[in-house]
Design a protein around this motif. Structure first.
Motif, PDB file in Angstrom:
ATOM      1  N   SER A  29       0.810  -1.212   0.000  1.00  0.00           N
ATOM      2  CA  SER A  29       0.000   0.000   0.000  1.00  0.00           C
ATOM      3  C   SER A  29       0.846   1.266   0.000  1.00  0.00           C
ATOM      4  CB  SER A  29      -0.946  -0.002   1.203  1.00  0.00           C
ATOM      5  OG  SER A  29      -0.207  -0.071   2.407  1.00  0.00           O
ATOM      6  N   ASN A  30       2.117   1.174   0.349  1.00  0.00           N
ATOM      7  CA  ASN A  30       2.969   2.354   0.398  1.00  0.00           C
ATOM      8  C   ASN A  30       3.881   2.490  -0.816  1.00  0.00           C
ATOM      9  OD1 ASN A  30       2.013   3.074   2.964  1.00  0.00           O
ATOM     10  ND2 ASN A  30       3.469   1.688   3.938  1.00  0.00           N
ATOM     11  N   PHE A  31       3.658   1.677  -1.833  1.00  0.00           N
ATOM     12  CA  PHE A  31       4.596   1.630  -2.958  1.00  0.00           C
ATOM     13  C   PHE A  31       3.881   1.757  -4.300  1.00  0.00           C
ATOM     14  CE2 PHE A  31       7.756   0.576  -0.010  1.00  0.00           C
ATOM     15  CZ  PHE A  31       7.288  -0.423   0.825  1.00  0.00           C
ATOM     16  N   PRO A  32       4.613   2.260  -5.297  1.00  0.00           N
ATOM     17  CA  PRO A  32       4.022   2.305  -6.637  1.00  0.00           C
ATOM     18  C   PRO A  32       3.810   0.895  -7.192  1.00  0.00           C
ATOM     19  CG  PRO A  32       5.947   3.741  -6.475  1.00  0.00           C
ATOM     20  CD  PRO A  32       5.935   2.890  -5.246  1.00  0.00           C
ATOM     21  N   SER A  53      -0.618   6.368  -3.359  1.00  0.00           N
ATOM     22  CA  SER A  53      -1.900   6.950  -2.958  1.00  0.00           C
ATOM     23  C   SER A  53      -2.947   6.887  -4.055  1.00  0.00           C
ATOM     24  CB  SER A  53      -1.693   8.404  -2.561  1.00  0.00           C
ATOM     25  OG  SER A  53      -1.315   9.164  -3.693  1.00  0.00           O
ATOM     26  N   GLY A  54      -2.505   6.619  -5.267  1.00  0.00           N
ATOM     27  CA  GLY A  54      -3.421   6.629  -6.398  1.00  0.00           C
ATOM     28  C   GLY A  54      -3.589   7.998  -7.027  1.00  0.00           C
ATOM     29  N   SER A  55      -2.921   8.996  -6.483  1.00  0.00           N
ATOM     30  CA  SER A  55      -3.099  10.360  -6.968  1.00  0.00           C
ATOM     31  C   SER A  55      -2.330  10.631  -8.258  1.00  0.00           C
ATOM     32  CB  SER A  55      -2.642  11.363  -5.903  1.00  0.00           C
ATOM     33  OG  SER A  55      -1.261  11.193  -5.617  1.00  0.00           O
ATOM     34  N   SER A  56      -1.365   9.786  -8.556  1.00  0.00           N
ATOM     35  CA  SER A  56      -0.552   9.963  -9.762  1.00  0.00           C
ATOM     36  C   SER A  56      -0.559   8.687 -10.577  1.00  0.00           C
ATOM     37  CB  SER A  56       0.885  10.325  -9.381  1.00  0.00           C
ATOM     38  OG  SER A  56       1.710  10.410 -10.532  1.00  0.00           O
ATOM     39  N   THR A  57      -0.835   8.833 -11.862  1.00  0.00           N
ATOM     40  CA  THR A  57      -0.828   7.691 -12.757  1.00  0.00           C
ATOM     41  C   THR A  57      -0.017   8.030 -14.007  1.00  0.00           C
ATOM     42  OG1 THR A  57      -2.891   8.388 -13.803  1.00  0.00           O
ATOM     43  CG2 THR A  57      -3.063   6.799 -11.997  1.00  0.00           C
ATOM     44  N   SER A  58       0.416   6.986 -14.679  1.00  0.00           N
ATOM     45  CA  SER A  58       1.190   7.152 -15.899  1.00  0.00           C
ATOM     46  C   SER A  58       0.797   6.054 -16.867  1.00  0.00           C
ATOM     47  CB  SER A  58       2.689   7.067 -15.580  1.00  0.00           C
ATOM     48  OG  SER A  58       3.483   7.221 -16.734  1.00  0.00           O
ATOM     49  N   ARG A  71      -6.186   1.363  -7.777  1.00  0.00           N
ATOM     50  CA  ARG A  71      -5.762   0.468  -6.705  1.00  0.00           C
ATOM     51  C   ARG A  71      -6.689   0.602  -5.515  1.00  0.00           C
ATOM     52  NH1 ARG A  71       0.154   2.053  -5.330  1.00  0.00           N
ATOM     53  NH2 ARG A  71      -0.111   0.504  -3.670  1.00  0.00           N
ATOM     54  N   ASP A  72      -6.721  -0.461  -4.741  1.00  0.00           N
ATOM     55  CA  ASP A  72      -7.470  -0.498  -3.488  1.00  0.00           C
ATOM     56  C   ASP A  72      -6.490  -0.978  -2.434  1.00  0.00           C
ATOM     57  OD1 ASP A  72      -9.047  -1.068  -1.268  1.00  0.00           O
ATOM     58  OD2 ASP A  72     -10.720  -1.808  -2.475  1.00  0.00           O
ATOM     59  N   ALA A  74      -6.705  -1.131   0.726  1.00  0.00           N
ATOM     60  CA  ALA A  74      -7.298  -1.971   1.772  1.00  0.00           C
ATOM     61  C   ALA A  74      -7.309  -3.435   1.361  1.00  0.00           C
ATOM     62  CB  ALA A  74      -8.708  -1.498   2.078  1.00  0.00           C
ATOM     63  N   LYS A  75      -7.389  -3.662   0.039  1.00  0.00           N
ATOM     64  CA  LYS A  75      -7.409  -5.033  -0.481  1.00  0.00           C
ATOM     65  C   LYS A  75      -6.049  -5.459  -1.037  1.00  0.00           C
ATOM     66  CE  LYS A  75     -12.321  -4.943  -1.711  1.00  0.00           C
ATOM     67  NZ  LYS A  75     -13.325  -5.085  -2.800  1.00  0.00           N
ATOM     68  N   ASN A  76      -5.072  -4.549  -0.951  1.00  0.00           N
ATOM     69  CA  ASN A  76      -3.733  -4.854  -1.458  1.00  0.00           C
ATOM     70  C   ASN A  76      -3.792  -5.269  -2.923  1.00  0.00           C
ATOM     71  OD1 ASN A  76      -1.155  -4.536  -0.414  1.00  0.00           O
ATOM     72  ND2 ASN A  76      -0.915  -6.678   0.155  1.00  0.00           N
ATOM     73  N   THR A  77      -4.618  -4.570  -3.692  1.00  0.00           N
ATOM     74  CA  THR A  77      -4.917  -4.960  -5.069  1.00  0.00           C
ATOM     75  C   THR A  77      -4.783  -3.773  -6.012  1.00  0.00           C
ATOM     76  OG1 THR A  77      -6.415  -6.706  -4.324  1.00  0.00           O
ATOM     77  CG2 THR A  77      -6.674  -5.940  -6.585  1.00  0.00           C
ATOM     78  N   VAL A  78      -4.255  -4.061  -7.193  1.00  0.00           N
ATOM     79  CA  VAL A  78      -4.196  -3.080  -8.268  1.00  0.00           C
ATOM     80  C   VAL A  78      -5.003  -3.619  -9.445  1.00  0.00           C
ATOM     81  CG1 VAL A  78      -2.033  -4.021  -9.221  1.00  0.00           C
ATOM     82  CG2 VAL A  78      -2.680  -1.646  -9.691  1.00  0.00           C
ATOM     83  N   TYR A  79      -5.660  -2.712 -10.164  1.00  0.00           N
ATOM     84  CA  TYR A  79      -6.522  -3.096 -11.266  1.00  0.00           C
ATOM     85  C   TYR A  79      -6.061  -2.428 -12.557  1.00  0.00           C
ATOM     86  CZ  TYR A  79      -9.587  -4.141  -7.306  1.00  0.00           C
ATOM     87  OH  TYR A  79     -10.102  -4.617  -6.121  1.00  0.00           O
ATOM     88  N   LEU A  80      -6.437  -3.058 -13.669  1.00  0.00           N
ATOM     89  CA  LEU A  80      -6.236  -2.439 -14.969  1.00  0.00           C
ATOM     90  C   LEU A  80      -7.523  -2.646 -15.764  1.00  0.00           C
ATOM     91  CD1 LEU A  80      -4.183  -0.942 -16.778  1.00  0.00           C
ATOM     92  CD2 LEU A  80      -3.674  -3.169 -17.823  1.00  0.00           C
ATOM     93  N   GLN A  81      -8.281  -1.570 -15.912  1.00  0.00           N
ATOM     94  CA  GLN A  81      -9.488  -1.609 -16.725  1.00  0.00           C
ATOM     95  C   GLN A  81      -9.095  -1.332 -18.153  1.00  0.00           C
ATOM     96  OE1 GLN A  81     -12.792  -2.294 -15.884  1.00  0.00           O
ATOM     97  NE2 GLN A  81     -13.114  -2.209 -18.103  1.00  0.00           N
ATOM     98  N   MET A  82      -9.389  -2.264 -19.034  1.00  0.00           N
ATOM     99  CA  MET A  82      -8.995  -2.145 -20.439  1.00  0.00           C
ATOM    100  C   MET A  82     -10.248  -2.092 -21.294  1.00  0.00           C
ATOM    101  SD  MET A  82      -5.816  -4.859 -20.500  1.00  0.00           S
ATOM    102  CE  MET A  82      -6.882  -6.279 -20.307  1.00  0.00           C
ATOM    103  N   ASN A  83     -10.435  -0.970 -21.950  1.00  0.00           N
ATOM    104  CA  ASN A  83     -11.577  -0.776 -22.834  1.00  0.00           C
ATOM    105  C   ASN A  83     -11.128  -0.647 -24.279  1.00  0.00           C
ATOM    106  OD1 ASN A  83     -13.249  -0.681 -20.536  1.00  0.00           O
ATOM    107  ND2 ASN A  83     -13.017   1.535 -20.362  1.00  0.00           N
ATOM    108  N   SER A  84     -12.061  -0.821 -25.186  1.00  0.00           N
ATOM    109  CA  SER A  84     -11.763  -0.685 -26.622  1.00  0.00           C
ATOM    110  C   SER A  84     -10.512  -1.474 -27.003  1.00  0.00           C
ATOM    111  CB  SER A  84     -11.578   0.795 -26.973  1.00  0.00           C
ATOM    112  OG  SER A  84     -12.722   1.542 -26.644  1.00  0.00           O
TER     113      SER A  84
END
Length: 127
Positions: A29-32, A53-58, A71-72, A74-84
């Motif tokens: 939770s404290n790391f990119p 923190s989720g405040s910066s993305t690239s 990312r969440d 609390a769940k120690n999880t990162v997501y990637l929503q892929m559209n189109s």
């Protein structure tokens, strides 16, 4: 310590998928965190990254406007929503975490900065 990626599959061009990556064994939770991908016969390439923190993305230029990383902690999880999705998005997608500072956002694209890697999940997009 393990990063477990899931959510890949076979879809058609224009469809959407959401990848998830959950960490176990320690908190990230404290790391990119980031997503990379590797297509057959090609080198691994950066897809997207997010600050602790989720405040910066690239994003890679090839996915900007279509993919969203989140990312969440609390769940120690990162997501990637892929559209189109496009056939050229076909690859094995890997999640990664970096725990060695500094965490300059300008280096988010650099795979060598990440010291934890998931096993990968296959995404195949048919035309």
């Amino acid at each position: 310590v393990q990063l477990q990626a899931s959510g890949g599959g076979l879809v058609q061009a224009g469809d959407s998928l959401r990848l998830s990556c959950t960490a176990s064994g320690r908190t990230f939770s404290n790391f990119p965190l980031a997503w990379f991908r590797q297509a057959p016969g090609k080198e691994r390439e950066f897809v997207a990254a997010i600050s602790w923190s989720g405040s910066s993305t690239s994003y890679a230029d090839s996915v900007k406007g279509r993919f969203t990383i989140s990312r969440d902690n609390a769940k120690n999880t990162v997501y990637l929503q892929m559209n189109s999705l496009k056939p050229e998005d076909t690859a094995v997608y890997y999640c990664a975490a970096r725990t060695n500072p500094p965490y300059y956002s300008a280096t988010y694209y650099d795979a060598d900065k990440y010291n934890y890697w998931g096993q990968g999940t296959q995404v195949t997009v048919s035309s």
